[in-house]
Structures are given as C-alpha cells and as structure tokens.
Scaffold this motif. Structure first.
Motif, PDB file in Angstrom:
ATOM      1  N   LEU A 188      25.342  35.785  41.311  1.00 25.14           N
ATOM      2  CA  LEU A 188      24.998  35.887  42.730  1.00 25.14           C
ATOM      3  C   LEU A 188      26.238  35.653  43.593  1.00 25.14           C
ATOM      4  O   LEU A 188      26.479  36.386  44.558  1.00 25.14           O
ATOM      5  CB  LEU A 188      23.907  34.872  43.068  1.00 25.14           C
ATOM      6  N   LEU A 189      27.045  34.667  43.224  1.00 25.31           N
ATOM      7  CA  LEU A 189      28.287  34.380  43.940  1.00 25.31           C
ATOM      8  C   LEU A 189      29.260  35.563  43.835  1.00 25.31           C
ATOM      9  O   LEU A 189      29.868  35.969  44.832  1.00 25.31           O
ATOM     10  CB  LEU A 189      28.934  33.109  43.388  1.00 25.31           C
ATOM     11  N   VAL A 190      29.390  36.139  42.653  1.00 30.11           N
ATOM     12  CA  VAL A 190      30.273  37.291  42.454  1.00 30.11           C
ATOM     13  C   VAL A 190      29.829  38.440  43.341  1.00 30.11           C
ATOM     14  O   VAL A 190      30.644  39.066  44.028  1.00 30.11           O
ATOM     15  CB  VAL A 190      30.293  37.721  40.967  1.00 30.11           C
ATOM     16  N   ARG A 191      28.532  38.723  43.367  1.00 30.39           N
ATOM     17  CA  ARG A 191      28.033  39.827  44.199  1.00 30.39           C
ATOM     18  C   ARG A 191      28.275  39.569  45.680  1.00 30.39           C
ATOM     19  O   ARG A 191      28.615  40.480  46.429  1.00 30.39           O
ATOM     20  CB  ARG A 191      26.553  40.061  43.929  1.00 30.39           C
ATOM     21  N   GLU A 192      28.103  38.332  46.109  1.00 27.74           N
ATOM     22  CA  GLU A 192      28.303  38.002  47.521  1.00 27.74           C
ATOM     23  C   GLU A 192      29.782  38.114  47.918  1.00 27.74           C
ATOM     24  O   GLU A 192      30.099  38.638  48.983  1.00 27.74           O
ATOM     25  CB  GLU A 192      27.776  36.596  47.816  1.00 27.74           C
ATOM     26  N   ILE A 193      30.678  37.635  47.070  1.00 26.54           N
ATOM     27  CA  ILE A 193      32.121  37.756  47.352  1.00 26.54           C
ATOM     28  C   ILE A 193      32.508  39.226  47.437  1.00 26.54           C
ATOM     29  O   ILE A 193      33.213  39.641  48.362  1.00 26.54           O
ATOM     30  CB  ILE A 193      32.956  37.043  46.271  1.00 26.54           C
ATOM     31  N   ALA A 194      32.039  40.030  46.492  1.00 28.19           N
ATOM     32  CA  ALA A 194      32.358  41.458  46.495  1.00 28.19           C
ATOM     33  C   ALA A 194      31.793  42.129  47.747  1.00 28.19           C
ATOM     34  O   ALA A 194      32.486  42.892  48.427  1.00 28.19           O
ATOM     35  CB  ALA A 194      31.819  42.134  45.236  1.00 28.19           C
ATOM     36  N   ARG A 195      30.559  41.830  48.089  1.00 32.98           N
ATOM     37  CA  ARG A 195      29.929  42.440  49.259  1.00 32.98           C
ATOM     38  C   ARG A 195      30.666  42.073  50.543  1.00 32.98           C
ATOM     39  O   ARG A 195      30.949  42.931  51.377  1.00 32.98           O
ATOM     40  CB  ARG A 195      28.466  42.002  49.359  1.00 32.98           C
ATOM     41  N   GLU A 196      30.993  40.792  50.708  1.00 34.62           N
ATOM     42  CA  GLU A 196      31.688  40.349  51.913  1.00 34.62           C
ATOM     43  C   GLU A 196      33.072  40.984  52.047  1.00 34.62           C
ATOM     44  O   GLU A 196      33.555  41.189  53.152  1.00 34.62           O
ATOM     45  CB  GLU A 196      31.811  38.826  51.933  1.00 34.62           C
ATOM     46  N   ALA A 197      33.703  41.309  50.921  1.00 35.95           N
ATOM     47  CA  ALA A 197      35.032  41.926  50.952  1.00 35.95           C
ATOM     48  C   ALA A 197      34.948  43.444  51.140  1.00 35.95           C
ATOM     49  O   ALA A 197      35.971  44.105  51.257  1.00 35.95           O
ATOM     50  CB  ALA A 197      35.786  41.606  49.659  1.00 35.95           C
ATOM     51  N   GLY A 198      33.736  43.990  51.128  1.00 33.28           N
ATOM     52  CA  GLY A 198      33.593  45.432  51.237  1.00 33.28           C
ATOM     53  C   GLY A 198      33.612  46.124  49.897  1.00 33.28           C
ATOM     54  O   GLY A 198      33.817  47.334  49.809  1.00 33.28           O
ATOM     55  N   GLY A 199      33.398  45.367  48.827  1.00 38.53           N
ATOM     56  CA  GLY A 199      33.428  45.914  47.477  1.00 38.53           C
ATOM     57  C   GLY A 199      32.053  45.951  46.850  1.00 38.53           C
ATOM     58  O   GLY A 199      31.038  45.916  47.535  1.00 38.53           O
ATOM     59  N   MET A 200      32.044  46.001  45.537  1.00 36.16           N
ATOM     60  CA  MET A 200      30.794  46.077  44.796  1.00 36.16           C
ATOM     61  C   MET A 200      30.982  45.509  43.389  1.00 36.16           C
ATOM     62  O   MET A 200      32.111  45.299  42.949  1.00 36.16           O
ATOM     63  CB  MET A 200      30.314  47.525  44.715  1.00 36.16           C
ATOM     64  N   CYS A 201      29.856  45.266  42.715  1.00 40.24           N
ATOM     65  CA  CYS A 201      29.922  44.822  41.321  1.00 40.24           C
ATOM     66  C   CYS A 201      28.711  45.366  40.581  1.00 40.24           C
ATOM     67  O   CYS A 201      27.739  45.803  41.186  1.00 40.24           O
ATOM     68  CB  CYS A 201      30.017  43.306  41.223  1.00 40.24           C
ATOM     69  N   TRP A 251      31.655  43.856  36.079  1.00 41.12           N
ATOM     70  CA  TRP A 251      32.852  44.186  36.833  1.00 41.12           C
ATOM     71  C   TRP A 251      32.612  44.048  38.334  1.00 41.12           C
ATOM     72  O   TRP A 251      31.482  44.105  38.807  1.00 41.12           O
ATOM     73  CB  TRP A 251      33.344  45.587  36.492  1.00 41.12           C
ATOM     74  N   ALA A 252      33.712  43.848  39.040  1.00 35.80           N
ATOM     75  CA  ALA A 252      33.697  43.795  40.499  1.00 35.80           C
ATOM     76  C   ALA A 252      34.918  44.548  41.006  1.00 35.80           C
ATOM     77  O   ALA A 252      36.008  44.414  40.449  1.00 35.80           O
ATOM     78  CB  ALA A 252      33.717  42.354  40.998  1.00 35.80           C
ATOM     79  N   ALA A 253      34.727  45.348  42.036  1.00 32.38           N
ATOM     80  CA  ALA A 253      35.824  46.091  42.667  1.00 32.38           C
ATOM     81  C   ALA A 253      35.910  45.672  44.127  1.00 32.38           C
ATOM     82  O   ALA A 253      34.889  45.570  44.811  1.00 32.38           O
ATOM     83  CB  ALA A 253      35.579  47.596  42.566  1.00 32.38           C
ATOM     84  N   LEU A 254      37.132  45.396  44.574  1.00 28.61           N
ATOM     85  CA  LEU A 254      37.376  44.976  45.955  1.00 28.61           C
ATOM     86  C   LEU A 254      38.442  45.867  46.570  1.00 28.61           C
ATOM     87  O   LEU A 254      39.360  46.305  45.884  1.00 28.61           O
ATOM     88  CB  LEU A 254      37.889  43.535  46.000  1.00 28.61           C
ATOM     89  N   PRO A 255      38.353  46.105  47.875  1.00 28.17           N
ATOM     90  CA  PRO A 255      39.448  46.808  48.529  1.00 28.17           C
ATOM     91  C   PRO A 255      40.675  45.901  48.597  1.00 28.17           C
ATOM     92  O   PRO A 255      40.542  44.679  48.673  1.00 28.17           O
ATOM     93  CB  PRO A 255      38.904  47.115  49.922  1.00 28.17           C
ATOM     94  N   LEU A 256      41.862  46.485  48.538  1.00 25.98           N
ATOM     95  CA  LEU A 256      43.075  45.678  48.625  1.00 25.98           C
ATOM     96  C   LEU A 256      43.236  45.052  49.997  1.00 25.98           C
ATOM     97  O   LEU A 256      43.773  43.958  50.125  1.00 25.98           O
ATOM     98  CB  LEU A 256      44.314  46.518  48.297  1.00 25.98           C
ATOM     99  N   ALA A 257      42.799  45.737  51.028  1.00 26.91           N
ATOM    100  CA  ALA A 257      42.892  45.226  52.386  1.00 26.91           C
ATOM    101  C   ALA A 257      41.480  45.056  52.925  1.00 26.91           C
ATOM    102  O   ALA A 257      40.577  45.801  52.555  1.00 26.91           O
ATOM    103  CB  ALA A 257      43.691  46.179  53.263  1.00 26.91           C
ATOM    104  N   PRO A 258      41.276  44.094  53.822  1.00 26.59           N
ATOM    105  CA  PRO A 258      39.935  43.882  54.340  1.00 26.59           C
ATOM    106  C   PRO A 258      39.452  44.991  55.267  1.00 26.59           C
ATOM    107  O   PRO A 258      38.308  45.033  55.641  1.00 26.59           O
ATOM    108  CB  PRO A 258      40.038  42.553  55.091  1.00 26.59           C
ATOM    109  N   MET A 259      40.325  45.919  55.634  1.00 28.53           N
ATOM    110  CA  MET A 259      39.935  47.027  56.511  1.00 28.53           C
ATOM    111  C   MET A 259      39.601  48.257  55.678  1.00 28.53           C
ATOM    112  O   MET A 259      39.830  48.288  54.491  1.00 28.53           O
ATOM    113  CB  MET A 259      41.084  47.358  57.460  1.00 28.53           C
TER     114      MET A 259
END
Length: 184
Positions: free
Chosen positions: A128-141, A154-162
């Motif tokens: 749940l924490l992993v999904r929330e971190i990914a979602r808040e960063a604009g990513g997914m898991c 797996w989790a993917a995040l954008p390199l920049a918050p924009m």
C-alpha cells in the motif's frame, strides 16, 4: 562519504577531497541478486542509490527518497514472505527517458495485494505504501507472475515531478519489466 545537495534539488555523493562532477545521465538496465535475508534490505537500498549516483541519473531528492523507500519495502516483503520458497531475490533498476523503474523478483507464487492493516498491526502496509509513493510521484506499480511461477513487483516513477518533456516516455507507457520495449 559526504552527501552533497545541489541547489536544483539533485543529490550526489562524494568524498571530502572535493565535489564530484555530475556524470552525463545514462539510460540502461541493471540487475543484481541477493540472498532473501534481512541484511539484504539495506544492502539493496545502498546498491540502488550508489548505482543511480554513478550513472548520473538526475533525481530530485524527494524522488530518490521515495524510490529508496520503495526498494526497502519490496525487498523487505520478499525477505519476509518469499524466503522459504525463494532463497534468492533479484533487484532490477531500469532508467529510460524521463522515468525510472525498480522491480524485485522472487520465486514465490503468492501474488500480494495492497491491504490496509488494522491500527494495532505493525506490518502489512508495505505494498500500500509503495502504491501511494508511486501515485504521488505520478508513477505506477504492479505485480506480475513470472514464467517460472514466481512474481515481479515493480514501480515506475518519473525522473522529474513535472510532466515529461517531448520524446520522454510517460509512466503510463512503462508497463512491465518484461514487456517494456526499451528493456533488453
């Protein structure tokens, strides 16, 4: 080693003898294995951080912190829940244009689900924490089965918050460690 933070929010590590020059950003896929034991959690976190610094991956501090927390949670889950059937785990880091993906693979067939634990429970919130971190960063898991019967989380995040710039892959285009066309 001393932590050095730049005004633009990027972080790197260097020694006290001088400030390291940031290397050009390098895309790629790196994979390492570790024993499914408690000591592998901080070792995996440090290995991922050091890899990203060495490769010159431009991460904002908050993205680096979130990514390292995701690594810790995923490796901890593999150690706690899969070690009996999977004495080895694999950690993979893939960096593409505008995104970064981390995954942890084990040989245990159980596919976990993100659940909210009760107030008295001290565990059970990792995914749940992993999904929330990914979602808040604009990513997914996601969680997927492997051909051998295990799983990859797996989790993917954008390199920049924009939003990514022209030609950059958005996290929604990053699907899986096995089906992403940029991964060999």
């Amino acid at each position: 080693m001393a932590r050095i933070e730049y005004e633009d929010g990027y972080r790197t590590v260097g020694d006290h003898a001088g400030t390291p020059a940031r290397q050009p950003f390098r895309e790629g896929v790196w994979r390492f294995t570790a024993a499914a034991v408690d000591v592998s959690v901080p070792q995996a976190r440090h290995a991922v951080r050091d890899l990203l610094v060495r490769q010159g991956v431009p991460l904002y501090e908050e993205t680096m912190d979130g990514l390292l927390l995701i690594v810790s949670e995923l490796v901890t889950n593999a150690v706690r829940h899969a070690a009996l059937l999977s004495p080895q785990i694999a950690v993979e880091v893939a960096v593409g244009p505008g995104w970064i993906r981390v995954s942890v693979e084990d040989d245990h067939p159980y596919r976990p689900k993100a659940v909210e634990a009760g107030h008295g429970q001290t565990g059970g919130r990792g995914l749940l924490l992993v999904r929330e971190i990914a979602r808040e960063a604009g990513g997914m898991c996601d969680v997927e089965h492997t051909a051998s019967g295990g799983k990859i989380i797996w989790a993917a995040l954008p390199l920049a918050p924009m939003a990514p710039g022209p030609g950059a892959a958005s996290p929604s285009e990053v699907t899986s460690p096995r089906t992403d066309p940029s991964v060999p």
